[in-house]
Design a protein around this motif. Structure first.
Motif, PDB file in Angstrom:
ATOM      1  N   GLY A 397       0.829  -1.210   0.000  1.00  0.00           N
ATOM      2  CA  GLY A 397       0.000   0.000   0.000  1.00  0.00           C
ATOM      3  C   GLY A 397       0.858   1.253   0.000  1.00  0.00           C
ATOM      4  N   LEU A 398       1.906   1.225   0.817  1.00  0.00           N
ATOM      5  CA  LEU A 398       2.825   2.366   0.897  1.00  0.00           C
ATOM      6  C   LEU A 398       3.534   2.578  -0.448  1.00  0.00           C
ATOM      7  CD1 LEU A 398       4.304   4.473   2.688  1.00  0.00           C
ATOM      8  CD2 LEU A 398       5.936   2.680   3.289  1.00  0.00           C
ATOM      9  N   VAL A 399       4.016   1.476  -1.036  1.00  0.00           N
ATOM     10  CA  VAL A 399       4.711   1.571  -2.328  1.00  0.00           C
ATOM     11  C   VAL A 399       3.750   2.086  -3.409  1.00  0.00           C
ATOM     12  CG1 VAL A 399       5.878   0.237  -4.137  1.00  0.00           C
ATOM     13  CG2 VAL A 399       6.379  -0.224  -1.733  1.00  0.00           C
ATOM     14  N   GLU A 400       2.504   1.607  -3.355  1.00  0.00           N
ATOM     15  CA  GLU A 400       1.502   2.057  -4.344  1.00  0.00           C
ATOM     16  C   GLU A 400       1.300   3.567  -4.279  1.00  0.00           C
ATOM     17  OE1 GLU A 400      -2.586   0.048  -5.102  1.00  0.00           O
ATOM     18  OE2 GLU A 400      -3.050   1.752  -3.840  1.00  0.00           O
ATOM     19  N   VAL A 401       1.117   4.097  -3.069  1.00  0.00           N
ATOM     20  CA  VAL A 401       0.860   5.528  -2.918  1.00  0.00           C
ATOM     21  C   VAL A 401       2.088   6.334  -3.341  1.00  0.00           C
ATOM     22  CG1 VAL A 401       0.310   7.357  -1.279  1.00  0.00           C
ATOM     23  CG2 VAL A 401      -0.821   5.176  -1.098  1.00  0.00           C
ATOM     24  N   ILE A 402       3.277   5.901  -2.909  1.00  0.00           N
ATOM     25  CA  ILE A 402       4.498   6.644  -3.257  1.00  0.00           C
ATOM     26  C   ILE A 402       4.725   6.594  -4.783  1.00  0.00           C
ATOM     27  CG2 ILE A 402       7.021   6.598  -3.063  1.00  0.00           C
ATOM     28  CD1 ILE A 402       6.665   5.859  -0.119  1.00  0.00           C
ATOM     29  N   ALA A 403       4.496   5.416  -5.381  1.00  0.00           N
ATOM     30  CA  ALA A 403       4.706   5.282  -6.827  1.00  0.00           C
ATOM     31  C   ALA A 403       3.770   6.209  -7.602  1.00  0.00           C
ATOM     32  CB  ALA A 403       4.485   3.833  -7.247  1.00  0.00           C
ATOM     33  N   LEU A 404       2.484   6.230  -7.208  1.00  0.00           N
ATOM     34  CA  LEU A 404       1.515   7.018  -7.965  1.00  0.00           C
ATOM     35  C   LEU A 404       1.643   8.509  -7.688  1.00  0.00           C
ATOM     36  CD1 LEU A 404      -1.540   4.649  -7.541  1.00  0.00           C
ATOM     37  CD2 LEU A 404      -0.374   5.185  -9.663  1.00  0.00           C
ATOM     38  N   ALA A 405       1.926   8.859  -6.423  1.00  0.00           N
ATOM     39  CA  ALA A 405       1.944  10.274  -6.050  1.00  0.00           C
ATOM     40  C   ALA A 405       3.304  10.923  -6.307  1.00  0.00           C
ATOM     41  CB  ALA A 405       1.564  10.420  -4.578  1.00  0.00           C
ATOM     42  N   TRP A 406       4.366  10.230  -5.993  1.00  0.00           N
ATOM     43  CA  TRP A 406       5.692  10.857  -6.041  1.00  0.00           C
ATOM     44  C   TRP A 406       6.479  10.497  -7.293  1.00  0.00           C
ATOM     45  CZ3 TRP A 406       7.944  10.031  -0.404  1.00  0.00           C
ATOM     46  CH2 TRP A 406       7.092  10.662   0.513  1.00  0.00           C
ATOM     47  N   VAL A 407       6.439   9.221  -7.712  1.00  0.00           N
ATOM     48  CA  VAL A 407       7.307   8.778  -8.808  1.00  0.00           C
ATOM     49  C   VAL A 407       6.621   8.989 -10.176  1.00  0.00           C
ATOM     50  CG1 VAL A 407       8.654   6.861  -9.753  1.00  0.00           C
ATOM     51  CG2 VAL A 407       8.362   7.086  -7.273  1.00  0.00           C
ATOM     52  N   LEU A 408       5.436   8.394 -10.332  1.00  0.00           N
ATOM     53  CA  LEU A 408       4.752   8.491 -11.632  1.00  0.00           C
ATOM     54  C   LEU A 408       3.940   9.781 -11.760  1.00  0.00           C
ATOM     55  CD1 LEU A 408       3.532   4.767 -11.859  1.00  0.00           C
ATOM     56  CD2 LEU A 408       5.570   5.783 -12.880  1.00  0.00           C
ATOM     57  N   ARG A 409       3.632  10.396 -10.649  1.00  0.00           N
ATOM     58  CA  ARG A 409       2.869  11.662 -10.601  1.00  0.00           C
ATOM     59  C   ARG A 409       1.582  11.569 -11.427  1.00  0.00           C
ATOM     60  NH1 ARG A 409       5.894  16.071  -8.777  1.00  0.00           N
ATOM     61  NH2 ARG A 409       8.031  15.545  -8.225  1.00  0.00           N
ATOM     62  N   ARG A 410       0.748  10.578 -11.093  1.00  0.00           N
ATOM     63  CA  ARG A 410      -0.491  10.382 -11.852  1.00  0.00           C
ATOM     64  C   ARG A 410      -1.742  10.793 -11.073  1.00  0.00           C
ATOM     65  NH1 ARG A 410       0.857   6.845 -16.114  1.00  0.00           N
ATOM     66  NH2 ARG A 410      -1.246   7.122 -16.930  1.00  0.00           N
ATOM     67  N   LEU A 411      -1.560  11.434  -9.912  1.00  0.00           N
ATOM     68  CA  LEU A 411      -2.739  11.799  -9.112  1.00  0.00           C
ATOM     69  C   LEU A 411      -3.638  12.793  -9.837  1.00  0.00           C
ATOM     70  CD1 LEU A 411      -1.530  12.056  -5.397  1.00  0.00           C
ATOM     71  CD2 LEU A 411      -2.501  10.114  -6.612  1.00  0.00           C
ATOM     72  N   GLY A 412      -3.014  13.746 -10.576  1.00  0.00           N
ATOM     73  CA  GLY A 412      -3.799  14.752 -11.291  1.00  0.00           C
ATOM     74  C   GLY A 412      -4.745  14.093 -12.290  1.00  0.00           C
ATOM     75  N   GLU A 413      -4.211  13.135 -13.041  1.00  0.00           N
ATOM     76  CA  GLU A 413      -5.012  12.420 -14.052  1.00  0.00           C
ATOM     77  C   GLU A 413      -6.146  11.627 -13.377  1.00  0.00           C
ATOM     78  OE1 GLU A 413      -2.624   9.613 -16.174  1.00  0.00           O
ATOM     79  OE2 GLU A 413      -4.378   8.519 -16.937  1.00  0.00           O
ATOM     80  N   LEU A 414      -5.806  10.962 -12.280  1.00  0.00           N
ATOM     81  CA  LEU A 414      -6.825  10.146 -11.599  1.00  0.00           C
ATOM     82  C   LEU A 414      -7.884  11.025 -10.935  1.00  0.00           C
ATOM     83  CD1 LEU A 414      -4.384   7.458 -10.178  1.00  0.00           C
ATOM     84  CD2 LEU A 414      -6.130   7.090 -11.929  1.00  0.00           C
ATOM     85  N   ARG A 415      -7.457  12.189 -10.447  1.00  0.00           N
ATOM     86  CA  ARG A 415      -8.426  13.104  -9.833  1.00  0.00           C
ATOM     87  C   ARG A 415      -9.387  13.639 -10.893  1.00  0.00           C
ATOM     88  NH1 ARG A 415      -6.827  18.744  -6.700  1.00  0.00           N
ATOM     89  NH2 ARG A 415      -8.842  19.734  -6.990  1.00  0.00           N
ATOM     90  N   ARG A 416      -8.842  13.995 -12.076  1.00  0.00           N
ATOM     91  CA  ARG A 416      -9.709  14.464 -13.164  1.00  0.00           C
ATOM     92  C   ARG A 416     -10.707  13.373 -13.564  1.00  0.00           C
ATOM     93  NH1 ARG A 416      -5.110  16.873 -14.873  1.00  0.00           N
ATOM     94  NH2 ARG A 416      -4.527  15.130 -16.211  1.00  0.00           N
TER      95      ARG A 416
END
Lengths: 503, 42
Positions: A397-416
């Motif tokens: 879970g921790l790796v998932e959040v860090i990967a999506l939020a910090w490394v891949l930076r896909r939160l903006g796309e998922l939020r949209r």
């Protein structure tokens, strides 16, 4: 060409399945004692903050991944980013390990539902559990199969695999339409009976009396975030898979996350009231303090509750049946979701039919679970559960959040995406929760777990036993992730996927 | 049962069950615009 995927029959069907997955054994036997042990009523403040700043944001995140990329965890992750597939398979590996022992606990509850009819545990539920029912053996001694565990275990697997073979709408959705109302009725009656018992208020007083000074202790906050995280079925492929079965339009992901998150906490709080009212009664009947009988986990369900049932002035057999039937209903809906997450992943990757995936992968999980029905089973289960939760679910879970939020930076796309398909728009709080709050607190949970394991052997068990079965189980989940990622896709054209933008 | 425990229990129940009821109610009201049967728009 638009890819066809199984879908839920209705929004209610999805919500019942999502709530059924989140509401499990932990709601009944983990939350009440965690709350009691961490400041009582004061614990509820960090708990609610954790729900709003980690639990619901994580639910929205996983719903958005599954719905946007329309696949089980490995397929959705692979479509999200080429190197993220291993995360999805790691989550499936965690599902495989958890479902193999989770089914056994439900089998115990099935057996105890039967034991309630003649109060088989007699005057000493603890001796009955360890020496008669489990006939538990020492570490490293398998001890042979225990028929009282094996037979209900086989029944649980036949039901679970039968439900999954029926598909999303006719299997999973239909099962949850029966299990969740059944759970509400059985547990509702149990709570009403519990709070009307003499001494119930002493138990409720112990649970809800706030120790506000506890809020300055960081470990209370870590416990609250840990409870929310483990309780909501996030971090192990289920919510991604379930959301992938929602139709493209009208999915309303954000509102659904609020409904499922609050429903889970509502049941959890109800369970706390029922459990501690009954514990208060037992303390009064035995003329001891509440803290002498308060317990959590297996001890609460299979030692303390049988003692409560035996002490009741009337309808004690009915009370026992209601409690253990509640455990069966809560556990079964969660087991179905965990196994569905694995089955769906295998179908997506290898192009197998649902029946074949259920028979092969589900069957392999069922066969693995048989080891937990031996004399060694209870000890093994305790160790595997501790390590796979601490270093499987929490870490992935921790790796998932860090990967999506910090490394891949896909939160903006998922939020949209969530905003496009939801009635309720997400604010900046969602991004802040996932970029800062969740990684920080989940990191603290993991570090705390690591420090605990490295400073003292779990339950005083031999270090070699913990290394093989504890750390081994956590590593097995990761190894499954790596091994399945390395296998080729049956239909690589499915990976050429462009998410649909919904106006 | 102490007053503090009663107040804490009532507030906690109100927040979580209230949160559930409000979010469910919101979903039902919003879905009325897209479906003849509330909650069955999907």
């Amino acid at each position: 060409m638009v890819e066809q995927r199984e879908e839920w029959g209705s929004r209610a069907g999805f919500l019942l399945a999502a709530i059924g997955s989140a509401v499990g054994l932990g709601n009944i036997w983990r939350f009440p004692y965690v709350a009691y042990d961490n400041g009582g009523g004061a614990f509820l403040l960090p708990y609610l903050i954790a729900l709003l700043t980690a639990g619901i944001p994580l639910l929205v995140l996983e719903y958005s991944i599954g719905h946007r990329f329309r696949g089980s965890a490995p397929l959705a992750m692979r479509r999200l980013h080429r190197r993220a597939e291993v995360l999805g398979w790691w989550q499936v590996g965690v599902c495989f390990v958890i479902s193999s022992y989770y089914a056994v606990v439900i089998a115990w509850a099935v057996a105890y539902t039967g034991f309630s009819f003649d109060l088989s545990w007699g005057d000493d539920p603890e001796t009955f559990l360890f020496d008669s029912y489990w006939a538990a053996s020492e570490p490293w001694q398998l001890g042979g199969f225990r028929l009282g565990v094996l037979l209900p275990l086989v029944a649980i697997w036949l039901i679970t695999l039968g439900v999954l073979a029926g598909g999303v709408r006719r299997g999973v959705e239909r099962a949850n339409r029966i299990l969740i109302p059944l759970l509400l009725v059985t547990f509702g009656v149990l709570v009403v009976r519990a709070v009307t018992l003499p001494g119930a208020t002493a138990g409720l007083d112990a649970l809800f009396s706030p120790d506000w000074s506890a809020l300055t202790d960081s470990s209370i906050w870590v416990s609250a975030y840990g409870q929310i995280f483990f309780s909501l079925s996030v971090g192990f492929a289920i919510m991604i898979t379930y959301a992938s079965y929602l139709p493209r339009r009208g999915a309303d992901l954000t509102t659904n996350a609020f409904i499922a998150g609050f429903a889970n906490s509502s049941f959890e709080l109800l369970a706390g009231i029922g459990v501690f009212a009954a514990i208060g009664f037992l303390a009064g009947a035995q003329a001891v303090a509440v803290d002498e009988v308060a317990a959590g986990g297996v001890g609460l369900a299979f030692v303390v509750f049988p003692a409560i049932v035996s002490e009741l002035p009337a309808f004690n057999r009915l009370f026992g049946v209601l409690f253990f039937a509640s455990l069966v209903a809560a556990g079964l809906s969660s087991l179905i979701s965990i196994t569905e997450a694995s089955t769906s992943a295998v179908m997506d990757k290898f192009g197998w039919s649902r029946r074949r995936a259920v028979a092969v992968f589900g069957g392999a999980t069922a066969l693995t679970s048989l080891v937990f029905s031996t004399g060694l089973g209870p000890t093994l289960l305790d160790v595997v559960d501790n390590f796979v939760n601490s270093f499987g679910v929490a870490v992935v879970g921790l790796v998932e959040v860090i990967a999506l939020a910090w490394v891949l930076r896909r939160l903006g796309e998922l939020r949209r995406h969530a905003d496009q398909v939801s009635d309720l728009p997400l604010g900046r709080w969602w991004t802040v929760a996932l970029v800062a709050v969740t990684p920080l607190l989940l990191g603290a949970v993991t570090l705390g777990n690591l420090r605990r394991e490295l400073t003292e052997p779990y339950e005083g068990l031999p270090t070699s036993f913990l290394a093989v079965f504890g750390w081994g189980a956590a590593l097995l989940a990761l190894a499954i992730g790596v091994a399945f990622t390395a296998r080729p896709w049956h239909d690589p054209s499915r990976l050429e996927f462009t998410p649909e933008e919904i106006a | 049962m102490s007053t503090a425990a009663i107040v804490t229990m009532v507030i906690a129940l109100t927040v979580v069950w209230g949160g559930f009821a409000v979010s469910l109610g919101y979903a039902v009201v919003r879905s009325r615009g897209t479906s003849a049967v509330p909650g069955r728009d999907t």
